[in-house]
Write a protein that holds these residues in place. Structure first.
Motif, PDB file in Angstrom:
ATOM      1  N   TYR A  15      -1.886   9.709   6.012  1.00  0.00           N
ATOM      2  CA  TYR A  15      -1.764   8.090   6.001  1.00  0.00           C
ATOM      3  C   TYR A  15      -2.758   7.675   4.817  1.00  0.00           C
ATOM      4  CZ  TYR A  15       0.364   9.218  10.532  1.00  0.00           C
ATOM      5  OH  TYR A  15       1.118   9.569  11.393  1.00  0.00           O
ATOM      6  N   VAL A  16      -2.725   6.367   4.662  1.00  0.00           N
ATOM      7  CA  VAL A  16      -3.626   5.346   3.722  1.00  0.00           C
ATOM      8  C   VAL A  16      -4.251   4.224   4.695  1.00  0.00           C
ATOM      9  CG1 VAL A  16      -2.513   6.405   1.579  1.00  0.00           C
ATOM     10  CG2 VAL A  16      -1.660   4.346   2.764  1.00  0.00           C
ATOM     11  N   HIS A  17      -5.272   3.819   3.967  1.00  0.00           N
ATOM     12  CA  HIS A  17      -5.922   2.569   4.556  1.00  0.00           C
ATOM     13  C   HIS A  17      -5.539   1.473   3.535  1.00  0.00           C
ATOM     14  CE1 HIS A  17      -8.401   4.976   7.121  1.00  0.00           C
ATOM     15  NE2 HIS A  17      -8.250   4.238   7.814  1.00  0.00           N
ATOM     16  N   TYR A  18      -5.219   0.373   4.010  1.00  0.00           N
ATOM     17  CA  TYR A  18      -4.715  -1.106   3.224  1.00  0.00           C
ATOM     18  C   TYR A  18      -4.983  -2.098   3.676  1.00  0.00           C
ATOM     19  CZ  TYR A  18      -2.140  -4.275   0.526  1.00  0.00           C
ATOM     20  OH  TYR A  18      -1.666  -5.228  -0.427  1.00  0.00           O
ATOM     21  N   ASN A  19      -6.253  -2.882   3.278  1.00  0.00           N
ATOM     22  CA  ASN A  19      -6.590  -4.089   3.889  1.00  0.00           C
ATOM     23  C   ASN A  19      -7.132  -3.899   5.373  1.00  0.00           C
ATOM     24  OD1 ASN A  19      -5.804  -5.874   2.017  1.00  0.00           O
ATOM     25  ND2 ASN A  19      -3.755  -6.592   2.825  1.00  0.00           N
ATOM     26  N   GLY A  20      -7.884  -2.552   5.630  1.00  0.00           N
ATOM     27  CA  GLY A  20      -8.423  -2.400   6.797  1.00  0.00           C
ATOM     28  C   GLY A  20      -7.682  -1.711   7.928  1.00  0.00           C
ATOM     29  N   GLU A  21      -6.289  -1.420   7.631  1.00  0.00           N
ATOM     30  CA  GLU A  21      -5.383  -0.862   8.556  1.00  0.00           C
ATOM     31  C   GLU A  21      -4.985   0.173   8.294  1.00  0.00           C
ATOM     32  OE1 GLU A  21      -2.763  -3.482  10.411  1.00  0.00           O
ATOM     33  OE2 GLU A  21      -4.094  -5.391   9.942  1.00  0.00           O
ATOM     34  N   LEU A  22      -4.315   1.070   9.171  1.00  0.00           N
ATOM     35  CA  LEU A  22      -3.627   2.430   8.708  1.00  0.00           C
ATOM     36  C   LEU A  22      -2.255   2.265   8.531  1.00  0.00           C
ATOM     37  CD1 LEU A  22      -4.723   5.419   8.605  1.00  0.00           C
ATOM     38  CD2 LEU A  22      -3.969   5.576  10.892  1.00  0.00           C
ATOM     39  N   SER A  42       4.137   0.154  13.935  1.00  0.00           N
ATOM     40  CA  SER A  42       5.109  -0.869  13.833  1.00  0.00           C
ATOM     41  C   SER A  42       6.322  -0.554  13.845  1.00  0.00           C
ATOM     42  CB  SER A  42       4.913  -2.062  12.914  1.00  0.00           C
ATOM     43  OG  SER A  42       5.069  -1.279  11.489  1.00  0.00           O
ATOM     44  N   MET A  43       7.155  -1.179  14.829  1.00  0.00           N
ATOM     45  CA  MET A  43       8.761  -0.885  14.848  1.00  0.00           C
ATOM     46  C   MET A  43       9.572  -1.645  14.015  1.00  0.00           C
ATOM     47  SD  MET A  43       9.199   0.215  18.681  1.00  0.00           S
ATOM     48  CE  MET A  43      10.673   0.788  18.544  1.00  0.00           C
ATOM     49  N   PHE A  44       9.319  -2.960  13.891  1.00  0.00           N
ATOM     50  CA  PHE A  44      10.246  -3.872  13.190  1.00  0.00           C
ATOM     51  C   PHE A  44       9.496  -4.747  11.945  1.00  0.00           C
ATOM     52  CE2 PHE A  44      11.799  -3.684  17.412  1.00  0.00           C
ATOM     53  CZ  PHE A  44      12.891  -2.904  17.407  1.00  0.00           C
ATOM     54  N   GLU A  45       8.448  -4.315  11.846  1.00  0.00           N
ATOM     55  CA  GLU A  45       7.626  -4.876  10.484  1.00  0.00           C
ATOM     56  C   GLU A  45       8.030  -4.494   9.296  1.00  0.00           C
ATOM     57  OE1 GLU A  45       3.172  -5.474   8.975  1.00  0.00           O
ATOM     58  OE2 GLU A  45       3.535  -4.766  10.924  1.00  0.00           O
ATOM     59  N   PRO A  46       8.497  -5.203   8.356  1.00  0.00           N
ATOM     60  CA  PRO A  46       9.090  -4.620   6.952  1.00  0.00           C
ATOM     61  C   PRO A  46       7.915  -3.938   6.277  1.00  0.00           C
ATOM     62  CG  PRO A  46       8.868  -7.181   6.733  1.00  0.00           C
ATOM     63  CD  PRO A  46       8.424  -6.814   8.227  1.00  0.00           C
ATOM     64  N   SER A  47       8.285  -2.934   5.524  1.00  0.00           N
ATOM     65  CA  SER A  47       7.366  -2.339   4.707  1.00  0.00           C
ATOM     66  C   SER A  47       7.031  -3.069   3.439  1.00  0.00           C
ATOM     67  CB  SER A  47       8.148  -1.102   4.083  1.00  0.00           C
ATOM     68  OG  SER A  47       9.128  -1.357   3.245  1.00  0.00           O
ATOM     69  N   THR A  48       5.716  -2.689   2.824  1.00  0.00           N
ATOM     70  CA  THR A  48       5.201  -3.447   1.940  1.00  0.00           C
ATOM     71  C   THR A  48       4.950  -2.544   0.539  1.00  0.00           C
ATOM     72  OG1 THR A  48       3.714  -4.456   3.527  1.00  0.00           O
ATOM     73  CG2 THR A  48       3.045  -4.767   1.241  1.00  0.00           C
ATOM     74  N   ILE A  49       5.164  -3.099  -0.825  1.00  0.00           N
ATOM     75  CA  ILE A  49       5.187  -2.179  -1.799  1.00  0.00           C
ATOM     76  C   ILE A  49       3.704  -2.698  -2.533  1.00  0.00           C
ATOM     77  CG2 ILE A  49       5.936  -1.782  -3.948  1.00  0.00           C
ATOM     78  CD1 ILE A  49       8.830  -2.383  -2.914  1.00  0.00           C
ATOM     79  N   VAL A  50       3.027  -1.642  -2.708  1.00  0.00           N
ATOM     80  CA  VAL A  50       1.580  -2.006  -3.333  1.00  0.00           C
ATOM     81  C   VAL A  50       1.332  -0.817  -4.425  1.00  0.00           C
ATOM     82  CG1 VAL A  50       0.521  -2.822  -1.375  1.00  0.00           C
ATOM     83  CG2 VAL A  50       0.469  -0.541  -1.728  1.00  0.00           C
ATOM     84  N   LYS A  51       0.424  -1.202  -5.355  1.00  0.00           N
ATOM     85  CA  LYS A  51      -0.009  -0.233  -6.620  1.00  0.00           C
ATOM     86  C   LYS A  51      -0.946   0.850  -5.689  1.00  0.00           C
ATOM     87  CE  LYS A  51       0.418  -3.196 -10.219  1.00  0.00           C
ATOM     88  NZ  LYS A  51       0.061  -3.338 -11.790  1.00  0.00           N
ATOM     89  N   ALA A  52      -0.934   1.874  -6.450  1.00  0.00           N
ATOM     90  CA  ALA A  52      -1.887   3.265  -5.980  1.00  0.00           C
ATOM     91  C   ALA A  52      -3.200   2.608  -5.926  1.00  0.00           C
ATOM     92  CB  ALA A  52      -1.520   4.378  -6.725  1.00  0.00           C
ATOM     93  N   SER A  53      -3.681   1.874  -7.087  1.00  0.00           N
ATOM     94  CA  SER A  53      -5.002   1.594  -7.087  1.00  0.00           C
ATOM     95  C   SER A  53      -5.625   0.606  -6.109  1.00  0.00           C
ATOM     96  CB  SER A  53      -5.468   0.948  -8.564  1.00  0.00           C
ATOM     97  OG  SER A  53      -4.361  -0.361  -8.681  1.00  0.00           O
ATOM     98  N   GLU A  54      -4.803   0.152  -5.423  1.00  0.00           N
ATOM     99  CA  GLU A  54      -4.930  -1.084  -4.271  1.00  0.00           C
ATOM    100  C   GLU A  54      -5.402  -0.204  -3.044  1.00  0.00           C
ATOM    101  OE1 GLU A  54      -2.401  -4.249  -3.737  1.00  0.00           O
ATOM    102  OE2 GLU A  54      -2.053  -4.314  -5.967  1.00  0.00           O
ATOM    103  N   LEU A  55      -5.005   0.975  -2.949  1.00  0.00           N
ATOM    104  CA  LEU A  55      -5.075   1.707  -1.481  1.00  0.00           C
ATOM    105  C   LEU A  55      -6.507   2.462  -1.542  1.00  0.00           C
ATOM    106  CD1 LEU A  55      -1.456   3.220  -1.502  1.00  0.00           C
ATOM    107  CD2 LEU A  55      -2.255   1.126  -0.036  1.00  0.00           C
TER     108      LEU A  55
END
Length: 56
Positions: A15-22, A42-55
């Motif tokens: 897992y990775v951390h992004y904006n303080g969440e897992l 989360s079951m129905f939340e859409p996925s997010t695309i982020v750059k590797a440097s932001e994680l």
């Protein structure tokens, strides 16, 4: 985060951390060095695309 570490976490089902969440890594784009992530539990939340440097 370095892109090589992100790829290793994807292979190891980590897992990775992004904006303080897992987040779970859904997919990786080698050309753009981005990751498609979704929040753990989360079951129905859409996925997010982020750059590797932001994680973390």
């Amino acid at each position: 985060m370095k892109f090589e570490r992100l790829k290793a976490l994807k292979r190891g089902k980590g897992y990775v951390h992004y904006n303080g969440e897992l987040y779970d890594i859904v997919d990786i784009n080698d050309e753009k060095q981005t990751a498609q992530i979704s929040r753990v539990g989360s079951m129905f939340e859409p996925s997010t695309i982020v750059k590797a440097s932001e994680l973390d």
